[in-house]
Motif scaffolding. Sequence first.
Motif, PDB file in Angstrom:
ATOM      1  N   GLY A 265       0.720  -1.176  -0.051  1.00  0.00           N
ATOM      2  CA  GLY A 265      -0.042  -0.292   0.108  1.00  0.00           C
ATOM      3  C   GLY A 265       0.913   1.602   0.055  1.00  0.00           C
ATOM      4  N   ASN A 266       0.419   1.741   0.159  1.00  0.00           N
ATOM      5  CA  ASN A 266       0.832   3.731  -0.165  1.00  0.00           C
ATOM      6  C   ASN A 266       0.677   4.581   1.875  1.00  0.00           C
ATOM      7  OD1 ASN A 266       1.516   3.274  -2.726  1.00  0.00           O
ATOM      8  ND2 ASN A 266      -0.245   3.676  -2.635  1.00  0.00           N
ATOM      9  N   LEU A 267       1.727   5.785   1.637  1.00  0.00           N
ATOM     10  CA  LEU A 267       1.671   6.345   2.921  1.00  0.00           C
ATOM     11  C   LEU A 267       1.660   7.601   2.662  1.00  0.00           C
ATOM     12  CD1 LEU A 267       1.443   6.444   5.871  1.00  0.00           C
ATOM     13  CD2 LEU A 267       3.788   6.427   6.285  1.00  0.00           C
ATOM     14  N   SER A 268       0.875   8.992   3.315  1.00  0.00           N
ATOM     15  CA  SER A 268       1.486  10.208   2.066  1.00  0.00           C
ATOM     16  C   SER A 268       0.887  10.791   3.811  1.00  0.00           C
ATOM     17  CB  SER A 268      -0.621  10.754   1.438  1.00  0.00           C
ATOM     18  OG  SER A 268      -0.069  11.764   1.814  1.00  0.00           O
ATOM     19  N   VAL A 269       2.608  11.672   3.462  1.00  0.00           N
ATOM     20  CA  VAL A 269       3.290  12.006   4.719  1.00  0.00           C
ATOM     21  C   VAL A 269       3.668  13.670   4.264  1.00  0.00           C
ATOM     22  CG1 VAL A 269       4.618  12.159   6.865  1.00  0.00           C
ATOM     23  CG2 VAL A 269       4.037  10.117   5.757  1.00  0.00           C
ATOM     24  N   ASN A 270       2.305  14.244   4.768  1.00  0.00           N
ATOM     25  CA  ASN A 270       2.579  15.890   5.011  1.00  0.00           C
ATOM     26  C   ASN A 270       3.139  16.846   6.222  1.00  0.00           C
ATOM     27  OD1 ASN A 270       2.273  18.406   4.079  1.00  0.00           O
ATOM     28  ND2 ASN A 270       0.196  18.036   3.849  1.00  0.00           N
ATOM     29  N   TYR A 271       4.195  16.721   6.652  1.00  0.00           N
ATOM     30  CA  TYR A 271       4.490  17.382   7.708  1.00  0.00           C
ATOM     31  C   TYR A 271       4.857  18.801   8.205  1.00  0.00           C
ATOM     32  CZ  TYR A 271       2.665  14.299  11.774  1.00  0.00           C
ATOM     33  OH  TYR A 271       2.162  13.849  13.117  1.00  0.00           O
ATOM     34  N   LYS A 272       4.625  20.076   8.820  1.00  0.00           N
ATOM     35  CA  LYS A 272       5.437  21.550   8.971  1.00  0.00           C
ATOM     36  C   LYS A 272       6.005  21.056   9.893  1.00  0.00           C
ATOM     37  CE  LYS A 272       1.998  23.437   6.492  1.00  0.00           C
ATOM     38  NZ  LYS A 272       1.108  24.586   6.150  1.00  0.00           N
ATOM     39  N   PRO A 273       7.658  21.860  10.396  1.00  0.00           N
ATOM     40  CA  PRO A 273       8.453  21.974   8.854  1.00  0.00           C
ATOM     41  C   PRO A 273       8.472  21.509   8.018  1.00  0.00           C
ATOM     42  CG  PRO A 273       9.955  21.927  10.570  1.00  0.00           C
ATOM     43  CD  PRO A 273       7.870  21.864  10.791  1.00  0.00           C
ATOM     44  N   PHE A 274       8.288  21.797   6.429  1.00  0.00           N
ATOM     45  CA  PHE A 274       8.442  20.804   5.091  1.00  0.00           C
ATOM     46  C   PHE A 274      10.355  20.874   5.372  1.00  0.00           C
ATOM     47  CE2 PHE A 274       5.666  23.682   2.767  1.00  0.00           C
ATOM     48  CZ  PHE A 274       4.595  22.547   3.417  1.00  0.00           C
ATOM     49  N   GLY A 275      10.783  19.813   5.155  1.00  0.00           N
ATOM     50  CA  GLY A 275      11.896  19.349   4.686  1.00  0.00           C
ATOM     51  C   GLY A 275      12.434  17.641   5.861  1.00  0.00           C
ATOM     52  N   ALA A 276      11.347  18.160   6.768  1.00  0.00           N
ATOM     53  CA  ALA A 276      11.438  17.386   8.270  1.00  0.00           C
ATOM     54  C   ALA A 276      11.437  15.648   7.388  1.00  0.00           C
ATOM     55  CB  ALA A 276      10.062  17.194   8.982  1.00  0.00           C
ATOM     56  N   LYS A 284      15.620   5.415   7.732  1.00  0.00           N
ATOM     57  CA  LYS A 284      14.931   6.876   6.828  1.00  0.00           C
ATOM     58  C   LYS A 284      14.495   6.860   5.377  1.00  0.00           C
ATOM     59  CE  LYS A 284      16.763  11.603   5.697  1.00  0.00           C
ATOM     60  NZ  LYS A 284      17.960  12.130   6.209  1.00  0.00           N
ATOM     61  N   VAL A 285      13.571   6.885   4.544  1.00  0.00           N
ATOM     62  CA  VAL A 285      12.929   7.241   3.673  1.00  0.00           C
ATOM     63  C   VAL A 285      13.206   8.218   2.633  1.00  0.00           C
ATOM     64  CG1 VAL A 285      10.893   4.288   4.430  1.00  0.00           C
ATOM     65  CG2 VAL A 285      10.558   6.740   4.699  1.00  0.00           C
ATOM     66  N   GLY A 286      12.619   9.071   3.542  1.00  0.00           N
ATOM     67  CA  GLY A 286      12.880  10.368   3.024  1.00  0.00           C
ATOM     68  C   GLY A 286      12.337  11.367   3.277  1.00  0.00           C
ATOM     69  N   GLN A 287      11.849  12.829   2.839  1.00  0.00           N
ATOM     70  CA  GLN A 287      11.272  13.508   3.580  1.00  0.00           C
ATOM     71  C   GLN A 287       9.487  14.403   3.139  1.00  0.00           C
ATOM     72  OE1 GLN A 287      14.573  17.135   2.831  1.00  0.00           O
ATOM     73  NE2 GLN A 287      15.409  16.026   4.566  1.00  0.00           N
ATOM     74  N   SER A 288       9.256  15.093   4.318  1.00  0.00           N
ATOM     75  CA  SER A 288       8.126  15.466   4.404  1.00  0.00           C
ATOM     76  C   SER A 288       8.029  16.875   3.672  1.00  0.00           C
ATOM     77  CB  SER A 288       7.113  15.973   5.496  1.00  0.00           C
ATOM     78  OG  SER A 288       5.716  15.850   5.593  1.00  0.00           O
ATOM     79  N   PRO A 289       6.918  16.960   2.782  1.00  0.00           N
ATOM     80  CA  PRO A 289       5.872  16.338   2.127  1.00  0.00           C
ATOM     81  C   PRO A 289       5.907  15.305   1.299  1.00  0.00           C
ATOM     82  CG  PRO A 289       5.586  18.396   1.276  1.00  0.00           C
ATOM     83  CD  PRO A 289       7.097  18.916   2.225  1.00  0.00           C
ATOM     84  N   ARG A 290       5.224  14.154   1.337  1.00  0.00           N
ATOM     85  CA  ARG A 290       5.733  13.085  -0.027  1.00  0.00           C
ATOM     86  C   ARG A 290       4.484  11.969   0.231  1.00  0.00           C
ATOM     87  NH1 ARG A 290      11.553  10.027  -0.913  1.00  0.00           N
ATOM     88  NH2 ARG A 290      11.377   8.612  -2.320  1.00  0.00           N
ATOM     89  N   VAL A 291       4.442  11.525  -1.258  1.00  0.00           N
ATOM     90  CA  VAL A 291       3.653  10.272  -0.497  1.00  0.00           C
ATOM     91  C   VAL A 291       5.308   9.104  -0.927  1.00  0.00           C
ATOM     92  CG1 VAL A 291       1.790   8.275  -1.835  1.00  0.00           C
ATOM     93  CG2 VAL A 291       1.741  10.828  -1.787  1.00  0.00           C
ATOM     94  N   PHE A 292       4.596   7.934   0.034  1.00  0.00           N
ATOM     95  CA  PHE A 292       5.792   7.027  -0.150  1.00  0.00           C
ATOM     96  C   PHE A 292       4.772   5.653  -0.594  1.00  0.00           C
ATOM     97  CE2 PHE A 292       7.534   9.764   3.105  1.00  0.00           C
ATOM     98  CZ  PHE A 292       8.699  10.047   2.685  1.00  0.00           C
ATOM     99  N   ASN A 293       5.449   5.060  -1.462  1.00  0.00           N
ATOM    100  CA  ASN A 293       4.567   4.115  -2.360  1.00  0.00           C
ATOM    101  C   ASN A 293       5.050   2.947  -1.901  1.00  0.00           C
ATOM    102  OD1 ASN A 293       2.413   5.472  -3.810  1.00  0.00           O
ATOM    103  ND2 ASN A 293       4.219   6.286  -5.449  1.00  0.00           N
TER     104      ASN A 293
END
Length: 579
Positions: A265-276, A284-293
């Motif tokens: 499945g997928n995960l959408s992460v939208n956190y502020k501040p950007f770049g978390a 570690k899989v990446g930075q917010s905001p992003r959809v992880f497939n």
Amino acid sequence: MSTVFAQKLKVESFKLASNDITAQSHPRKDLNNLNCALVKVGIALDGVKFDGSIMGEPVQKLGEYWVYMPKGVSMLQVLHKNYTPLMVNFYDYGVGKVESGMTYILTLSKPSGSTEPADAGGNFYALTVNPKNAVVTIDGNQQTVSTDGEYSAMLPYGSHTYKVEAGGYISKSGSFTISSSDMTPINVSLVSAMATVSVTCPTPAVSLYVDKKSVGTIPWTGSLKEGMHLVEAKKEGYRSQQRTINLSQQQKLDVAFNELVAIQGNLSVNYKPFGADVYIDGNKVGQSPRVFNGILVGNHKVEIKKDGYGTDSKTVSILEGQTASLSGVLKTNASSSVASGTSLAGNTISIPVKDGISIDMVRVEAGTFTMGATPEMKEPWDDEKPAHQVTLTNDYYIGKYEVTQALWQVVMGNNPSYFKGDNLPVEQVSWNDCHEFISKLNSITGKKFRLPIEAEWEYAARGGKKSRGYQYSGSDNLSDVAWYKDNSSSKTHAVGSKQANELGIYDMTGNVWEWCQDWNGSYSGSSQVNPTGANSGSDRVRRGGSWFYDARGCRSSDRGSDTPGRRSFNIGLRLVLSE
């Protein structure tokens, strides 16, 4: 032991029987292909043996023995177990050397008044079997069970049959003869009838189930009985594969599964501040905001981190073909400081209670481990089986030390312990007493302390993510980390006086048993997430062994239980605090 002979046989006569042509009518050839001489030894006695230059086995007739000898022989020895050996020199009787094809008569007599000992009519058989628990049948009669695999009993003279059987082995039958002579023991080793099965799969860390029961991980090789079996390859987040196999005795079979297909499945992460930074299950899989497939289905721990901000931690359930969502705002470090009165030191916290008494706790990071009778746990009990995968999705804090008498005293105003000392672990406290203590402690501190779940206790005892696979908590040398039966002098000792385990936690092995929250129940072989034990029961779990128990009871997988009201001088507790 030597045999004492009290009687002697006697030669009555020895002569050539010139008119007897038996040596010619019943000939036996010597090494030169000439007819042997025949000596007819007249004696009414069974069991007579002969030694000397004789050809083949003597023939016993009614009242006499026929002994064949090559030309030129002049001596014959007569043997019997009840008489002194007799040497007959043919020259003493005017015969000299025997001639080819001639018949001679040797007449022997027993001493006057002598009687033959009564024959028992039978003798013992001796049979040794492997495996030792095999079932032995003699002449159709099953024999009394033997623990050492050796069987013997009196049987009459003659031929007898045996059969040896054992589960998982090919049975074996045979025959033997009982006589008055010594019997050479019969050794029967059965051959395993089990089939050998080897299972492979290109996907790593796949669990193998045979007939719905967990047997380990792939690659796997083991023995199975003949017949039909269901073989399954399973891994959380992947589609399982199954094979039905039909085995014959001693068959060797290779079973190769294809690579398992991930369920995602997928995960959408939208956190502020950007770049978390976004971490899933510690990676570690990446930075917010992003959809992880392409995330495996199941529960995952998701952490959002950024320097200068507090960490936000969530448990997310990923479903097949769907997108889960997380959103939020990280707090600055100033607004996420530790609660008043709590001091931090790396992965440990110290929580003051009162009168200078505080509680030191160690952080245990969430993770996955194998719970129960893993290979390094020697001589596991049945209630430690089957070993099974457990995932704890949330970090937690566990007491660095067992609850001391000083801490109990400052909270409860009493000390029920048998062995007294402020820094000794409190004991003689029931599961019910512990909950009363925790309720008062939480009122004093404003925290939410509790007893550990059994899976939390074992994960921490094994060293959590820092585990080195020890049998005991912190070492394979029990004396390094524990007060137990062999070194405790029959009493408790100050907490923290032995070595800590990989996480810096003391006395999780030995000193006193530690109550857990769970009802006692049997393990399941299936993977579990945040298990909380049985739904009900009569006993509560206790863990860790004590000063009163031997090494087997101090292994990190060993399980104990008692009624909630039970008090003992070797049962105490350790606290847990959720984040």
